[in-house]
Scaffold this active site. Structure first.
Site, mmCIF file in Angstrom:
data_model
loop_
_atom_site.group_PDB
_atom_site.id
_atom_site.type_symbol
_atom_site.label_atom_id
_atom_site.label_comp_id
_atom_site.label_asym_id
_atom_site.label_seq_id
_atom_site.Cartn_x
_atom_site.Cartn_y
_atom_site.Cartn_z
ATOM 1 N N HIS A 169 0.609 8.442 14.304
ATOM 2 C CA HIS A 169 -0.185 7.333 13.968
ATOM 3 C C HIS A 169 -0.413 6.254 14.957
ATOM 4 O O HIS A 169 -1.730 5.980 15.104
ATOM 5 C CB HIS A 169 0.407 6.766 12.734
ATOM 6 C CG HIS A 169 -0.218 5.603 12.123
ATOM 7 N ND1 HIS A 169 -1.506 5.780 11.378
ATOM 8 C CD2 HIS A 169 -0.068 4.533 12.143
ATOM 9 C CE1 HIS A 169 -1.951 4.614 10.869
ATOM 10 N NE2 HIS A 169 -1.345 3.727 11.470
ATOM 11 N N LYS A 197 0.784 -1.091 -0.009
ATOM 12 C CA LYS A 197 0.026 0.039 0.196
ATOM 13 C C LYS A 197 0.855 1.289 0.023
ATOM 14 O O LYS A 197 1.721 1.315 0.753
ATOM 15 C CB LYS A 197 -1.122 -0.048 1.177
ATOM 16 C CG LYS A 197 -2.224 -0.765 1.226
ATOM 17 C CD LYS A 197 -3.080 -0.648 2.391
ATOM 18 C CE LYS A 197 -4.212 -1.345 2.108
ATOM 19 N NZ LYS A 197 -5.275 -1.091 3.473
ATOM 20 N N HIS A 238 -8.305 1.237 12.840
ATOM 21 C CA HIS A 238 -7.918 2.308 11.954
ATOM 22 C C HIS A 238 -8.963 3.392 11.422
ATOM 23 O O HIS A 238 -8.756 4.233 11.168
ATOM 24 C CB HIS A 238 -6.951 1.737 10.747
ATOM 25 C CG HIS A 238 -5.685 1.256 10.820
ATOM 26 N ND1 HIS A 238 -5.369 0.312 11.853
ATOM 27 C CD2 HIS A 238 -4.606 1.644 10.514
ATOM 28 C CE1 HIS A 238 -4.379 0.160 11.882
ATOM 29 N NE2 HIS A 238 -3.619 0.836 11.171
ATOM 30 N N GLU A 263 -6.985 -6.347 -1.264
ATOM 31 C CA GLU A 263 -7.712 -5.888 -0.054
ATOM 32 C C GLU A 263 -9.380 -6.150 -0.598
ATOM 33 O O GLU A 263 -10.243 -5.345 -0.515
ATOM 34 C CB GLU A 263 -7.800 -4.415 0.367
ATOM 35 C CG GLU A 263 -8.221 -4.188 1.868
ATOM 36 C CD GLU A 263 -7.872 -3.063 2.389
ATOM 37 O OE1 GLU A 263 -8.657 -2.105 2.306
ATOM 38 O OE2 GLU A 263 -6.768 -2.737 2.797
ATOM 39 N N HIS A 284 -7.556 6.686 12.164
ATOM 40 C CA HIS A 284 -7.116 7.615 11.104
ATOM 41 C C HIS A 284 -7.971 8.855 11.180
ATOM 42 O O HIS A 284 -7.531 9.862 11.138
ATOM 43 C CB HIS A 284 -7.687 6.776 9.874
ATOM 44 C CG HIS A 284 -6.474 5.833 9.090
ATOM 45 N ND1 HIS A 284 -6.576 5.196 8.085
ATOM 46 C CD2 HIS A 284 -5.291 5.716 9.681
ATOM 47 C CE1 HIS A 284 -5.469 4.685 8.008
ATOM 48 N NE2 HIS A 284 -4.657 5.023 8.709
ATOM 49 N N ARG A 313 -7.815 -9.085 3.707
ATOM 50 C CA ARG A 313 -6.838 -8.246 4.223
ATOM 51 C C ARG A 313 -7.388 -7.172 5.038
ATOM 52 O O ARG A 313 -6.715 -6.135 5.587
ATOM 53 C CB ARG A 313 -6.004 -7.388 2.818
ATOM 54 C CG ARG A 313 -4.827 -6.750 3.169
ATOM 55 C CD ARG A 313 -4.377 -6.242 2.178
ATOM 56 N NE ARG A 313 -3.087 -5.168 2.081
ATOM 57 C CZ ARG A 313 -2.168 -4.692 1.580
ATOM 58 N NH1 ARG A 313 -1.936 -5.322 0.247
ATOM 59 N NH2 ARG A 313 -1.492 -3.529 1.905
ATOM 60 N N LYS A 361 1.299 -10.235 8.986
ATOM 61 C CA LYS A 361 0.765 -9.266 7.933
ATOM 62 C C LYS A 361 1.064 -9.975 6.384
ATOM 63 O O LYS A 361 0.304 -9.727 5.538
ATOM 64 C CB LYS A 361 1.378 -7.724 7.936
ATOM 65 C CG LYS A 361 0.872 -6.661 6.870
ATOM 66 C CD LYS A 361 1.146 -5.503 6.924
ATOM 67 C CE LYS A 361 0.564 -4.824 5.880
ATOM 68 N NZ LYS A 361 0.474 -3.217 6.062
#
Length: 350
Positions: A248, A131, A229, A218, A233, A222, A208
């Site tokens: 983060h 990603k 998040h 994804e 996020h 995934r 992962k």
């Protein structure tokens, strides 16, 4: 795709020699911090100097993960005369591997990229999986691509360059992997030594990598990697816009707490799991500026989350440790309840 310690060093030395024999350019991407602190560590690990390679450095910090920095990287590659056979080596944390991977995926329609993560968060999560992206209008990773690196090379030696706060932030992703895999949550190591951290790094990174190999784009499985998040996020993005320094991993740690609360309410998760995590959270993380953030503004951020579908905010939640479920639609009333729980817990810690 992932190599560790001596295997990583041997692979990189052979790759650098192969590129040199073909007169192919090698470009290092760093930020201001990793250029000063981590590049000398890497040169010492490899027993070489990188002065004959082209170097690009951008300002450190999440605020630099933007179009302006992306243009600086493209400019640097162009100035270096980089061709399709160029190797871009991203030496840094998640910001560098995210933006560097995006630059590599778009420059001349794609050049090889190698990630060498220098933060715990990068080693266990951000550098793995392909990603890439940048933040846009204060939305996390709003622009990006899927683009697999040639290799991810992990050297735990870089942990010695990190302040304790960065280690704590990275540990949030370790906690996430423990929850979605069903592994026992252990205490965070007290030192940055190889022996303490490498087993934890391997377990998380390999988890992962295994998930990504099964679902690289994804489409299903995934998605479980996004646990914590959706709220994390949104908090991070809102804090960034308001000028607060929230890492983060700190935002994800808070997101895990709120989304475990949602899991109790909506998926029948045993409240004991929430309480156990809350104790771990309290022992590691500080207080976030949640009282300064309007819950409505945080929810507005969630409406731009990439997991949403059909106008619904979708979450990854837990039925029990090791049994995550994805694409769970959650209404705003329940989201507000989770944010209130998080704010109230924050007040208890103060």
């Amino acid at each position: 795709m992932i190599k560790y310690a001596q295997d990583a060093a041997q692979w990189l030395l052979l790759e650098l020699e192969a590129r040199k024999s073909r007169s192919a350019a090698v470009v290092f991407l760093t930020d201001d911090n990793t250029k000063m602190l981590c590049l000398p560590v890497l040169e010492n690990l490899l027993g070489i100097q990188t002065g004959d390679c082209y170097h690009i450095s951008i300002p450190a910090g999440e605020a630099s993960k933007n179009l302006a920095s992306l243009s600086l990287i493209w400019d640097g590659l162009t100035t270096a005369g980089a061709g399709r056979d160029t190797l871009l080596i991203c030496l840094g944390g998640g910001m560098i591997t995210d933006i560097g991977g995006f630059a590599a995926s778009t420059y001349k329609r794609g050049i090889d990229v190698v990630h060498i993560p220098t933060t715990l968060l990068g080693m266990v999560d951000a550098a793995i999986g392909g990603k890439t992206g940048i933040d846009y209008q204060h939305y996390k990773n709003h622009l990006g691509s899927f683009y697999q690196p040639l290799q991810v090379l992990i050297f735990s030696d870089f942990l010695l360059t990190l302040p304790e706060r960065q280690l704590r932030a990275g540990f949030a992703e370790v906690l996430k992997y423990a929850l979605i895999s069903g592994r026992q949550i252990h205490a965070m190591p007290k030192t940055a030594s190889f022996d303490d951290w490498m087993p934890i790094i391997r377990a998380s990174a390999d988890t992962k990598s295994d998930i990504v190999q099964k679902d690289p784009k994804e489409q299903g499985l995934r998605k479980v990697l996004n646990f914590g998040h959706t709220i994390g996020h949104a908090i991070e993005s809102q804090a960034l816009e308001m000028g607060y320094e929230v890492l983060h991993g700190e935002a994800v740690a808070a997101g895990l707490l709120a989304e475990l609360w949602l899991s109790v309410q909506l998926c029948g998760l045993d409240v004991g799991v929430l309480n156990d995590y809350a104790k771990t959270y309290q022992s590691i993380y500080g207080i976030l500026p949640l009282d300064e953030m309007k819950h409505s503004a945080i929810i507005d951020r969630m409406h731009h989350d990439k997991k949403n579908a059909g106008g619904q905010i979708r979450f990854v939640l837990l039925e029990k440790p090791g049994r995550p479920v994805w694409d769970v639609p959650v209404d705003e009333q329940n989201i507000l309840g989770s944010l209130k729980f998080l704010s109230d817990y924050n007040k208890l810690m103060s």
